[in-house]
Design an enzyme around this catalytic site. Structure first.
Site, PDB file in Angstrom:
ATOM      1  N   LYS A   1       9.145  -1.226  14.370  1.00 26.33           N
ATOM      2  CA  LYS A   1       9.905  -0.950  12.954  1.00 26.33           C
ATOM      3  C   LYS A   1      10.870   0.082  13.128  1.00 26.33           C
ATOM      4  O   LYS A   1      12.042   0.156  12.537  1.00 26.33           O
ATOM      5  CB  LYS A   1       8.811  -0.175  11.958  1.00 26.33           C
ATOM      6  CG  LYS A   1       7.792  -1.071  11.641  1.00 26.33           C
ATOM      7  CD  LYS A   1       6.968  -0.185  10.459  1.00 26.33           C
ATOM      8  CE  LYS A   1       5.711  -1.192   9.919  1.00 26.33           C
ATOM      9  NZ  LYS A   1       4.892  -0.389   9.237  1.00 26.33           N
TER      10      LYS A   1
ATOM     11  N   GLU B   1      -5.071  -6.580  14.761  1.00 27.01           N
ATOM     12  CA  GLU B   1      -4.487  -5.155  14.294  1.00 27.01           C
ATOM     13  C   GLU B   1      -5.616  -4.254  14.501  1.00 27.01           C
ATOM     14  O   GLU B   1      -5.120  -3.212  14.487  1.00 27.01           O
ATOM     15  CB  GLU B   1      -3.793  -5.265  13.052  1.00 27.01           C
ATOM     16  CG  GLU B   1      -2.626  -4.455  12.663  1.00 27.01           C
ATOM     17  CD  GLU B   1      -2.094  -4.494  11.351  1.00 27.01           C
ATOM     18  OE1 GLU B   1      -2.488  -4.211  10.354  1.00 27.01           O
ATOM     19  OE2 GLU B   1      -0.810  -4.851  11.396  1.00 27.01           O
TER      20      GLU B   1
ATOM     21  N   ARG C   1      -5.723  -4.338   5.739  1.00 26.17           N
ATOM     22  CA  ARG C   1      -5.903  -5.621   6.410  1.00 26.17           C
ATOM     23  C   ARG C   1      -7.484  -5.650   5.661  1.00 26.17           C
ATOM     24  O   ARG C   1      -8.061  -6.790   5.802  1.00 26.17           O
ATOM     25  CB  ARG C   1      -5.719  -5.934   7.774  1.00 26.17           C
ATOM     26  CG  ARG C   1      -6.677  -4.669   8.501  1.00 26.17           C
ATOM     27  CD  ARG C   1      -6.193  -4.755  10.109  1.00 26.17           C
ATOM     28  NE  ARG C   1      -6.529  -3.741  10.850  1.00 26.17           N
ATOM     29  CZ  ARG C   1      -5.985  -2.600  11.026  1.00 26.17           C
ATOM     30  NH1 ARG C   1      -4.846  -2.312  10.455  1.00 26.17           N
ATOM     31  NH2 ARG C   1      -6.462  -1.691  11.668  1.00 26.17           N
TER      32      ARG C   1
ATOM     33  N   LYS D   1       0.880  -1.184  -0.044  1.00 24.68           N
ATOM     34  CA  LYS D   1      -0.041   0.203  -0.031  1.00 24.68           C
ATOM     35  C   LYS D   1       0.844   1.393   0.116  1.00 24.68           C
ATOM     36  O   LYS D   1       0.780   2.069  -0.858  1.00 24.68           O
ATOM     37  CB  LYS D   1      -0.912  -0.104   1.319  1.00 24.68           C
ATOM     38  CG  LYS D   1      -1.734   1.081   1.405  1.00 24.68           C
ATOM     39  CD  LYS D   1      -2.727   1.088   2.457  1.00 24.68           C
ATOM     40  CE  LYS D   1      -3.320   2.296   2.701  1.00 24.68           C
ATOM     41  NZ  LYS D   1      -4.441   2.269   3.845  1.00 24.68           N
TER      42      LYS D   1
ATOM     43  N   HIS E   1      -6.304 -33.248  17.782  1.00 23.31           N
ATOM     44  CA  HIS E   1      -5.115 -34.215  18.361  1.00 23.31           C
ATOM     45  C   HIS E   1      -4.014 -33.121  18.685  1.00 23.31           C
ATOM     46  O   HIS E   1      -2.795 -33.797  18.882  1.00 23.31           O
ATOM     47  CB  HIS E   1      -4.804 -34.944  17.241  1.00 23.31           C
ATOM     48  CG  HIS E   1      -5.706 -36.114  16.747  1.00 23.31           C
ATOM     49  ND1 HIS E   1      -5.970 -37.180  17.343  1.00 23.31           N
ATOM     50  CD2 HIS E   1      -6.604 -35.953  15.804  1.00 23.31           C
ATOM     51  CE1 HIS E   1      -7.022 -37.713  16.671  1.00 23.31           C
ATOM     52  NE2 HIS E   1      -7.445 -37.103  15.769  1.00 23.31           N
TER      53      HIS E   1
HETATM   54  O1  F6P Z   1       3.084  -3.091   9.689  1.00 17.29           O
HETATM   55  C1  F6P Z   1       1.813  -3.208   9.631  1.00 17.29           C
HETATM   56  C2  F6P Z   1       1.385  -2.750   8.086  1.00 17.29           C
HETATM   57  O2  F6P Z   1       1.085  -1.418   7.989  1.00 17.29           O
HETATM   58  C3  F6P Z   1      -0.067  -3.495   8.073  1.00 17.29           C
HETATM   59  O3  F6P Z   1      -1.166  -2.597   8.567  1.00 17.29           O
HETATM   60  C4  F6P Z   1      -0.062  -3.605   6.319  1.00 17.29           C
HETATM   61  O4  F6P Z   1      -1.094  -4.598   5.902  1.00 17.29           O
HETATM   62  C5  F6P Z   1       1.366  -4.065   6.326  1.00 17.29           C
HETATM   63  O5  F6P Z   1       2.340  -3.289   7.373  1.00 17.29           O
HETATM   64  C6  F6P Z   1       2.186  -3.923   4.747  1.00 17.29           C
HETATM   65  O6  F6P Z   1       1.925  -2.624   4.635  1.00 17.29           O
HETATM   66  P1  F6P Z   1       2.182  -2.182   3.117  1.00 17.29           P
HETATM   67  O7  F6P Z   1       1.184  -2.889   2.210  1.00 17.29           O
HETATM   68  O8  F6P Z   1       2.033  -0.766   3.080  1.00 17.29           O
HETATM   69  O9  F6P Z   1       3.428  -2.714   2.591  1.00 17.29           O
END
Ligand code: F6P
Length: 545
Positions: free
Chosen positions: A499, A358, A273, A211, A389
């Site tokens: 991060k 999340e 998500r 994204k 199991h």
């Molecule tokens: O670190 C969490 C997050 O921001 C998630 O919410 C998201 O799905 C994932 O990282 C990947 O983000 P991107 O699609 O921007 O690489």
């Protein structure tokens, strides 16, 4: 958007009434409720968007549900549902609308964001996806040496991985036989190394899905894939034939070296998500074709309509959310098991972990105040019968209350009827055993208390439409719970700190002489890595990729 005033959750009249009600019902048992009302299942089950859900095996009465619905009303669920569908900026900390429902809006109904209808843009991307996926699937989109694509590698993480990966597994019976899908998410080099060992650069297509197009893991993996392609002898121009991107961020895609003609766009009003319905679903469309992808959108849309229109007491996502709240906030449940009795759904628990944890793993309200009640549970699971199991022992005789969702499909994708009968018999037996238990006064180790709650979600067949409806059911359930807890289900600030620290430590491990200023444990671990990383491995015969 002006937020309607909602009462503090634990001060709301419905919450207090539920607390009093809990003391009354807690003495009873689910099996007694069945004894009192032989028709109970008819009153505590519902069918919508092709899914049938039996929620009768919970310690809830008609009064419990009435009070829970009153809580939902008190906490503004109906108003917030309206606001989400209207494209209001309900993700307040990121100042964004939350419009994954617009991605599956199948009518021409306009959905405005900042006064601009987004439906034409959504349709244009779907059209672009159709042209591209048709070309790859028909073999007219070719690699740089003229050979057809045989392997697709999706590089992405979190929402840019879990949804497409889970759906590609779930819908394998519908997949193109000559295209193999691979998923690389982890920055652990083993992930991409294993995939690259199994594919041919001339016939492999990489989908770089992010994204933001800033995610470290994804960019590192994409660089490695690019270097691998070029190292195989492919010219620079081959990148355009072998790399496409899915992102909201055209500039970053171009900066990485992917032609934006080969980019599939989505928008910041789609949460990571919640993005498998967008171009992030490209691997799904490559695997099952665009008609299948649109059938999945259609199934989700049917659940959206149900969620939007049905009154709270007859609304599946609302009911599942409320029963969850009942267990979490009034019985102290801290986790929730997802047990699909279907091998094709084996990645569903992992997908739902991100969706739920999340979204609702939060401890401050929309007003920024610390909550004084429990919020999102730990989501976990494995397909049945394997789980039986492994961890079902704890469900039956452990000390924790663990509510469970069992998911079954009436018709399998194989002709092994006997297997399917045994599989479903096991599923039904487990929820029966968890509810009824089995007393053994003289042999405590054989005693089953029972009274352990489950929902059973039934699909006629696992197909694109029913899967779409199932996923939308969970999305809306999470939304309703977040609304009642008065938290923002659509941000994820909790992932940022780790991060940031990783970037610092990354520099320190790359520069062995540099000073370390962490706590003693972290300094020690970095120091040990610096010191021992180049020592000969204990096992001499390992493969180096
Ligand atoms: O670190 C969490 C997050 O921001 C998630 O919410 C998201 O799905 C994932 O990282 C990947 O983000 P991107 O699609 O921007 O690489």
């Amino acid at each position: 958007m002006s937020k309607p005033t909602v009462p503090e959750l634990t001060q709301s009249p419905a919450w207090r009434a539920l607390a009093a009600h809990r003391t009354r019902v807690a003495h009873g048992s689910i099996s007694e409720l069945f004894a009192d009302d032989p028709d109970r299942v008819a009153h505590f089950s519902l069918e919508a968007a092709g899914l049938y859900v039996d929620y009768s095996k919970n310690l809830v009465t008609a009064e419990t549900l009435e009070l829970l619905c009153a809580l939902a009303r008190d906490m503004g669920v109906e108003e917030r549902r309206r606001a989400m569908f209207a494209g209001e900026r309900i993700n307040t900390t990121e100042n964004r609308p939350v419009l994954h429902v617009a991605l599956r809006e199948r009518s021409a109904m306009p959905i405005p964001v900042d006064g601009k209808d987004v439906v034409p843009e959504v349709s244009a991307v779907l059209e672009k996806m159709r042209r591209f996926t048709d070309a790859v699937r028909e073999g007219t989109w070719r690699g740089y040496t003229g050979r057809a694509i045989t392997d697709v590698v999706n590089i992405g993480i979190g929402g840019s991985d879990l949804g497409p990966r889970m759906v590609c597994e779930a819908l394998k019976p519908y997949a193109h036989e000559a295209l193999t899908m691979h998923f690389v998410s982890n920055v652990d080099g083993a992930d991409i190394a294993e995939v690259l060992r199994s594919v041919d650069p001339e016939t492999t297509l990489f989908v770089v899905a992010s994204k933001t197009f800033t995610t470290r893991e994804t960019l590192v993996n994409a660089q490695t894939a690019r270097a691998w392609l070029l190292a195989s002898g492919a010219p620079e121009t081959a990148v355009a034939k072998h790399f496409v991107a899915v992102s909201t961020h055209a500039e970053a895609v171009a900066a990485f070296g992917i032609d934006t003609d080969n980019m599939f766009e989505f928008w910041d009003w789609v949460g990571g998500r919640y993005s498998l319905w967008s171009a992030i679903g490209l691997p799904i469309a490559l695997a099952i074709g665009m008609d299948g992808f649109e059938a999945m959108l259609g199934g989700a849309h049917a659940m959206d309509r149900h969620f939007f229109e049905a009154p709270l007491a007859h609304n599946l996502p609302v009911l599942l959310a409320l029963i969850g709240i009942w267990h979490i906030n009034f019985f102290g449940a801290t986790s929730h098991l997802i047990a699909p009795y279907d091998r094709y759904l084996h990645r569903l628990p992992a997908y739902l972990q991100q969706l739920d944890m999340e979204s609702n793993g939060k401890s401050v309200t929309l007003e920024g105040e610390r909550v004084d009640y429990a919020t999102g549970p730990v989501i976990w699971g494995e397909p049945g019968t394997n789980g039986q199991h492994a961890f079902f022992q704890l469900l039956h005789q452990g000390t924790a209350l663990i509510p469970a969702d069992f998911i079954v499909c009436m018709q399998p994708h194989h002709a092994l009827d006997a297997h399917h009968e045994i599989l479903l018999a096991n599923c039904f037996a487990q929820s029966e055993a968890l509810m009824n238990g089995s007393p053994a006064a003289n042999e405590p180790h054989r005693n089953f208390d029972g009274n352990r709650p489950t929902n059973t979600i039934c699909l006629d067949k696992l197909d694109p439409a029913s899967l779409g409806a199932l996923l939308a059911l969970y999305e809306h359930k999470v939304f309703v719970q977040g609304t009642i807890w008065n938290i923002n289900s659509f941000d994820q600030w909790g992932v940022e700190l780790g991060k940031r620290l990783a970037v610092t430590i990354e520099g320190e491990v790359a520069q062995p002489g540099s000073e370390l200023a962490h706590d003693g444990s972290t300094n020690g671990l970095i120091g040990r890595f610096r010191e021992r990383r180049k020592q000969p491995a204990a096992s001499a015969n390992h493969r180096v990729n």
